[in-house]
Write a protein that holds these residues in place. Structure first.
Motif, short mmCIF file in Angstrom:
data_model
loop_
_atom_site.label_atom_id
_atom_site.label_comp_id
_atom_site.label_asym_id
_atom_site.label_seq_id
_atom_site.Cartn_x
_atom_site.Cartn_y
_atom_site.Cartn_z
N VAL A 13 -20.09 66.54 39.96
CA VAL A 13 -20.66 66.20 41.26
C VAL A 13 -19.57 66.39 42.31
O VAL A 13 -18.42 66.01 42.10
CB VAL A 13 -21.24 64.76 41.28
N GLN A 14 -19.97 67.03 43.41
CA GLN A 14 -19.04 67.29 44.51
C GLN A 14 -19.49 66.56 45.76
O GLN A 14 -20.69 66.41 46.01
CB GLN A 14 -19.00 68.78 44.85
N ASN A 17 -17.20 69.43 49.18
CA ASN A 17 -16.53 70.51 48.44
C ASN A 17 -15.42 70.05 47.51
O ASN A 17 -14.59 70.86 47.10
CB ASN A 17 -16.02 71.60 49.38
N GLU A 18 -15.37 68.77 47.18
CA GLU A 18 -14.37 68.24 46.26
C GLU A 18 -15.08 67.60 45.07
O GLU A 18 -16.00 66.78 45.25
CB GLU A 18 -13.49 67.21 46.95
N ILE A 19 -14.66 67.97 43.85
CA ILE A 19 -15.24 67.35 42.67
C ILE A 19 -14.78 65.90 42.60
O ILE A 19 -13.58 65.62 42.58
CB ILE A 19 -14.86 68.10 41.39
N VAL A 20 -15.75 64.97 42.60
CA VAL A 20 -15.42 63.55 42.54
C VAL A 20 -15.73 62.94 41.18
O VAL A 20 -15.32 61.82 40.88
CB VAL A 20 -16.14 62.76 43.66
N GLY A 21 -16.48 63.68 40.35
CA GLY A 21 -16.78 63.21 39.00
C GLY A 21 -17.23 64.37 38.14
O GLY A 21 -17.93 65.26 38.62
N ALA A 121 -18.00 58.90 34.53
CA ALA A 121 -17.64 59.45 35.83
C ALA A 121 -18.76 59.10 36.79
O ALA A 121 -19.90 58.84 36.37
CB ALA A 121 -17.45 60.96 35.74
N ARG A 122 -18.46 59.08 38.09
CA ARG A 122 -19.46 58.67 39.07
C ARG A 122 -19.46 59.58 40.28
O ARG A 122 -18.44 60.14 40.65
CB ARG A 122 -19.16 57.26 39.58
N GLY A 123 -20.62 59.62 40.90
CA GLY A 123 -20.72 60.17 42.23
C GLY A 123 -20.29 59.10 43.21
O GLY A 123 -19.81 58.03 42.82
#
Length: 150
Positions: A13-14, A17-21, A121-123
């Motif tokens: 999940v982005q 534009n950055e993958i956070v999970g 992992a989480r959004g």
């Protein structure tokens, strides 16, 4: 509370534009928290999530849960699961919990999963997110607290 589980080979999940999970093999859990949901609701759906036997065993039968498969879980908030589309053309979201309560229970769901020694992992709650996944199977399961017995 509604949870859509998608068995995946990998998912991320982005936000901006950055993958956070991200996870490798496991489950993507799209979570919608409704009016009247409680800590007990969250516990019951978290237990159901980790114990569903939807991963293949050595014979190719869906006989293993996410823990036994060594998978992770990517948890993403999605209030639109509570959409009421019975009337008109615009969904109503009055069945969704208020944002503060929804965030609290969303976080609690993820914590219950992590307490089972699963990589979680989480959004980011209430963010505009872009979700990518390779659905495995495909296997998609709908959990609805109104239909689940603890």
């Amino acid at each position: 509370m509604k949870v859509i589980l998608q068995r995946s080979l990998q998912a991320s999940v982005q936000v901006e534009n950055e993958i956070v999970g991200q996870i490798e093999q496991g489950l993507v859990a799209l979570v919608g928290v409704g009016q009247g949901d409680s800590e007990e609701t969250v516990r019951a759906l978290a237990e159901k999530t980790v114990n569903l036997r939807i991963f293949s065993d050595e014979n190719g039968k869906m006989n293993r849960n996410v823990i036994e498969s060594g998978g992770g879980i990517l948890v993403i908030s999605q209030f639109t699961l509570l959409a009421d589309c019975r009337k008109g053309r615009r969904p109503s979201f009055t069945d969704a919990a208020p944002p503060d309560r929804a965030k609290e229970l969303y976080e609690l769901y993820a914590e219950h999963l992590a307490a089972r020694n699963i990589s979680v992992a989480r959004g980011i709650f209430a963010a505009d997110m872009q979700v990518s996944l390779i659905n495995d199977g495909p296997v998609t399961i709908i959990l609805d607290s109104a239909e689940i017995q603890a």
